[in-house]
Scaffold this active site. Structure first.
Site, mmCIF file in Angstrom:
data_model
loop_
_atom_site.group_PDB
_atom_site.id
_atom_site.type_symbol
_atom_site.label_atom_id
_atom_site.label_comp_id
_atom_site.label_asym_id
_atom_site.label_seq_id
_atom_site.Cartn_x
_atom_site.Cartn_y
_atom_site.Cartn_z
ATOM 1 N N PRO A 81 -6.359 -4.881 8.313
ATOM 2 C CA PRO A 81 -5.304 -5.803 8.769
ATOM 3 C C PRO A 81 -5.107 -6.994 7.818
ATOM 4 C CG PRO A 81 -6.660 -5.127 10.621
ATOM 5 C CD PRO A 81 -7.300 -4.539 9.404
ATOM 6 N N GLU A 121 0.133 3.666 -1.233
ATOM 7 C CA GLU A 121 -0.520 4.060 -2.498
ATOM 8 C C GLU A 121 -0.317 2.998 -3.579
ATOM 9 O OE1 GLU A 121 -1.963 6.709 -1.530
ATOM 10 O OE2 GLU A 121 -3.072 7.243 -3.325
ATOM 11 N N SER A 144 5.133 -1.420 -5.296
ATOM 12 C CA SER A 144 5.787 -1.464 -6.622
ATOM 13 C C SER A 144 5.284 -2.656 -7.427
ATOM 14 C CB SER A 144 7.308 -1.565 -6.457
ATOM 15 O OG SER A 144 7.819 -0.333 -6.034
HETATM 16 C C1 LIG Z 1 3.048 4.952 6.372
HETATM 17 C C2 LIG Z 1 1.885 4.316 5.681
HETATM 18 C C3 LIG Z 1 0.782 5.090 5.335
HETATM 19 C C4 LIG Z 1 -0.336 4.511 4.732
HETATM 20 N N1 LIG Z 1 -1.448 5.279 4.475
HETATM 21 C C5 LIG Z 1 -2.588 4.671 4.058
HETATM 22 C C6 LIG Z 1 -3.810 5.411 3.948
HETATM 23 O O1 LIG Z 1 -3.865 6.620 4.187
HETATM 24 N N2 LIG Z 1 -4.939 4.743 3.576
HETATM 25 C C7 LIG Z 1 -4.933 3.403 3.305
HETATM 26 O O2 LIG Z 1 -5.987 2.866 2.993
HETATM 27 N N3 LIG Z 1 -3.787 2.683 3.383
HETATM 28 C C8 LIG Z 1 -2.624 3.279 3.762
HETATM 29 N N4 LIG Z 1 -1.463 2.553 3.877
HETATM 30 C C9 LIG Z 1 -1.482 1.130 3.576
HETATM 31 C C10 LIG Z 1 -0.780 0.772 2.275
HETATM 32 O O3 LIG Z 1 -1.486 1.289 1.179
HETATM 33 C C11 LIG Z 1 -0.634 -0.758 2.240
HETATM 34 O O4 LIG Z 1 0.346 -1.106 3.212
HETATM 35 C C12 LIG Z 1 -0.242 -1.265 0.872
HETATM 36 O O5 LIG Z 1 -1.294 -1.116 -0.049
HETATM 37 C C13 LIG Z 1 0.174 -2.748 0.895
HETATM 38 O O6 LIG Z 1 -0.762 -3.524 1.565
HETATM 39 P P1 LIG Z 1 -0.273 -4.539 2.724
HETATM 40 O O7 LIG Z 1 0.595 -3.791 3.649
HETATM 41 O O8 LIG Z 1 -1.475 -5.204 3.271
HETATM 42 O O9 LIG Z 1 0.636 -5.583 1.980
HETATM 43 P P2 LIG Z 1 0.137 -6.898 1.188
HETATM 44 O O10 LIG Z 1 -0.965 -6.542 0.266
HETATM 45 O O11 LIG Z 1 -0.091 -7.974 2.171
HETATM 46 O O12 LIG Z 1 1.432 -7.216 0.333
HETATM 47 C C14 LIG Z 1 2.607 -7.784 0.918
HETATM 48 C C15 LIG Z 1 3.640 -7.963 -0.194
HETATM 49 O O13 LIG Z 1 3.119 -8.834 -1.198
HETATM 50 C C16 LIG Z 1 3.133 -8.189 -2.463
HETATM 51 N N5 LIG Z 1 1.960 -8.603 -3.241
HETATM 52 C C17 LIG Z 1 0.655 -8.549 -2.879
HETATM 53 N N6 LIG Z 1 -0.122 -8.985 -3.883
HETATM 54 C C18 LIG Z 1 0.705 -9.312 -4.915
HETATM 55 C C19 LIG Z 1 0.507 -9.825 -6.233
HETATM 56 N N7 LIG Z 1 -0.716 -10.061 -6.728
HETATM 57 N N8 LIG Z 1 1.592 -10.047 -7.000
HETATM 58 C C20 LIG Z 1 2.839 -9.782 -6.535
HETATM 59 N N9 LIG Z 1 3.091 -9.300 -5.298
HETATM 60 C C21 LIG Z 1 2.035 -9.061 -4.500
HETATM 61 C C22 LIG Z 1 3.101 -6.703 -2.153
HETATM 62 O O14 LIG Z 1 3.603 -5.942 -3.224
HETATM 63 C C23 LIG Z 1 3.978 -6.653 -0.912
HETATM 64 O O15 LIG Z 1 5.325 -6.654 -1.292
HETATM 65 C C24 LIG Z 1 -0.320 3.130 4.432
HETATM 66 C C25 LIG Z 1 0.807 2.355 4.741
HETATM 67 C C26 LIG Z 1 1.890 2.924 5.372
HETATM 68 C C27 LIG Z 1 3.063 2.058 5.736
#
Ligand SMILES: Cc1cc2nc3c(=O)[nH]c(=O)nc-3n(C[C@H](O)[C@H](O)[C@H](O)COP(=O)(O)OP(=O)(O)OC[C@H]3O[C@@H](n4cnc5c(N)ncnc54)[C@H](O)[C@@H]3O)c2cc1C
Length: 381
Positions: free
Chosen positions: A127, A361, A364
């Site tokens: 989370p 994964e 972008s």
């Molecule tokens: C349908 C679905 C399936 C998934 N399956 C899996 C799975 O099987 N296993 C698993 O472990 N995870 C899974 N995920 C999770 C997914 O990998 C994460 O949602 C993703 O890595 C982004 O993490 P977050 O949602 O916490 O966003 P955050 O990390 O909070 O990012 C929020 C925004 O900030 C941007 N951001 C963050 N850091 C930076 C930076 N340093 N510089 C610029 N921009 C930044 C991000 O690009 C994004 O736009 C899944 C997600 C979905 C929606």
């Protein structure tokens, strides 16, 4: 330099296409509406060796190269964005076991997936930690005979339908990315609980939140070396990002082909849509981006097959293909007009399903960070 598939890959593409058009394509709408995991189709695909196809024959797999896996991915989501990707992602937990697991782990867990008994999963995201993997809080504490896991994982594909999940946890909480290890956890073990999450698309996927409460993991179930989980994960991403890129590419192709067909049939102002230049330009742009995405994905896969995986190219392939899928599904829906917005056609589903491609994964933004580090000389190219 050769830009054509070898005969084995051509034959593979033709047979996968035949399977996908017959066994996947007709059922997309039904599974999207039911929101159920496509068990029967998963089993049929596994029977033909299309699930986790890179797993060596020794463990029941087809032993295909990575280009072969990308071809399967592209054909599956070309046929249907939801079912295709649900079946393909059954392999998610396998690479960590294949590359870093013990012989016993490989023999016990990989055949279950390739035979279609269970999908697999990998749980990294929490989370409060997605892109920033080193910020995960799930803890693995040493106890007599193994570890005890506590924490919460979220958005885990197959988290409530898999028999086993690879869990990333902190074995040394103060050591940042140097304190992460990977564990193989059976979902039937005490203390493992999963709840499905409702989403915008990919409705027949199982995406779950996982709660780990004092889950005992025996000594035998650590994957690879203690505190090396982050490095193992980077190796996993080099390949998985190309695979996910191919999944998204297939969605772009599926949307493009449907829009092209519709544009030839639908008439406006006395002539087919395709004779209007504004529509021609949309289709030309889609075709051009799809061709470019293919080149990136096939090259990245080709390098993996030669033991020369290139993290920047894997990121570029995933980044470009997932953005192409979003653009292509958006423009395809526009070409379909009002019918594109209705549930009568597949396009609205493709549009919803493709959207997550730039998020999972690695987003972008994260792919661009990796590419930027590589071109700045801070990452191995
Ligand atoms: C349908 C679905 C399936 C998934 N399956 C899996 C799975 O099987 N296993 C698993 O472990 N995870 C899974 N995920 C999770 C997914 O990998 C994460 O949602 C993703 O890595 C982004 O993490 P977050 O949602 O916490 O966003 P955050 O990390 O909070 O990012 C929020 C925004 O900030 C941007 N951001 C963050 N850091 C930076 C930076 N340093 N510089 C610029 N921009 C930044 C991000 O690009 C994004 O736009 C899944 C997600 C979905 C929606």
């Amino acid at each position: 330099m050769n830009f054509e598939f070898e005969e084995e890959h051509r034959i593979l593409r033709d047979s996968v296409r035949e399977f996908a058009e017959k066994e996947i394509m007709p059922y997309g709408k039904e599974y999207d509406e039911k929101g159920e995991y496509p068990w029967e189709i998963f089993r049929k695909a596994a029977k033909l060796g299309y699930v986790a196809a890179d797993i060596p024959e020794k463990y029941g797999g087809a032993g295909l190269d990575y280009l072969g896996c990308a071809i399967i991915a592209e054909e599956f989501t070309r046929a249907d964005s939801s079912i295709g990707s649900a079946v393909l992602t059954a392999s998610l937990g396998c690479p960590m076991v294949k590359y870093f697991g013990t012989e016993e782990q490989k023999e016990r867990y990989l055949p279950k997936v390739v035979k279609g008994e269970t999908p697999s999963a990998i749980a990294i995201t929490e989370p409060d930690a997605g892109s920033d993997v080193q910020a995960i809080k799930t803890k693995a504490e040493r106890v007599d005979g193994g570890w005890k896991l506590n924490g919460t994982k979220t958005f885990i594909t197959n988290g409530s339908v898999s028999e086993w999940v690879v869990i990333l946890a902190k074995t040394q909480p103060d050591a940042g990315y140097r304190g992460i290890s990977a564990f193989l956890v059976e979902t039937g073990w005490d203390g493992y609980e999963a709840r499905r999450i409702k989403k915008m698309g990919l409705n027949c996927h199982d995406t779950a939140e996982i709660y780990l409460k004092d889950v005992f993991v025996p000594e035998t179930h650590i994957i690879g070396q203690e505190n090396f989980g982050f490095y193992q994960l980077m190796r996993f991403f080099n390949e998985s990002r190309v695979f996910v890129g191919a999944v998204q590419l297939g969605m772009a192709v599926g949307a493009y082909e449907r829009a092209l067909e519709y544009a030839k049939q639908r008439k406006a102002f006395g002539k087919p849509l395709i004779e209007h230049q504004a529509i021609q330009f949309k289709l030309a742009d889609m075709w051009k981006d799809i061709e470019a995405a293919k080149l990136l994905i096939y090259k990245a896969a080709w390098l993996i097959d030669r033991g020369k995986a290139n993290p920047a190219l894997s990121s570029a392939a995933k980044l470009f293909a997932s953005e192409t899928a979003i653009k292509a599904t958006y423009e395809a829906l526009q070409i379909f007009g009002g019918y594109g917005y209705s549930k009568e056609y597949d396009i609205e589903r493709y549009y919803r399903d493709a959207r997550v491609g730039t998020i999972y994964e690695g987003t972008s933004e994260i792919q661009k960070l990796i590419i930027a580090r590589a071109i700045a000389g801070k990452l191995r190219l």
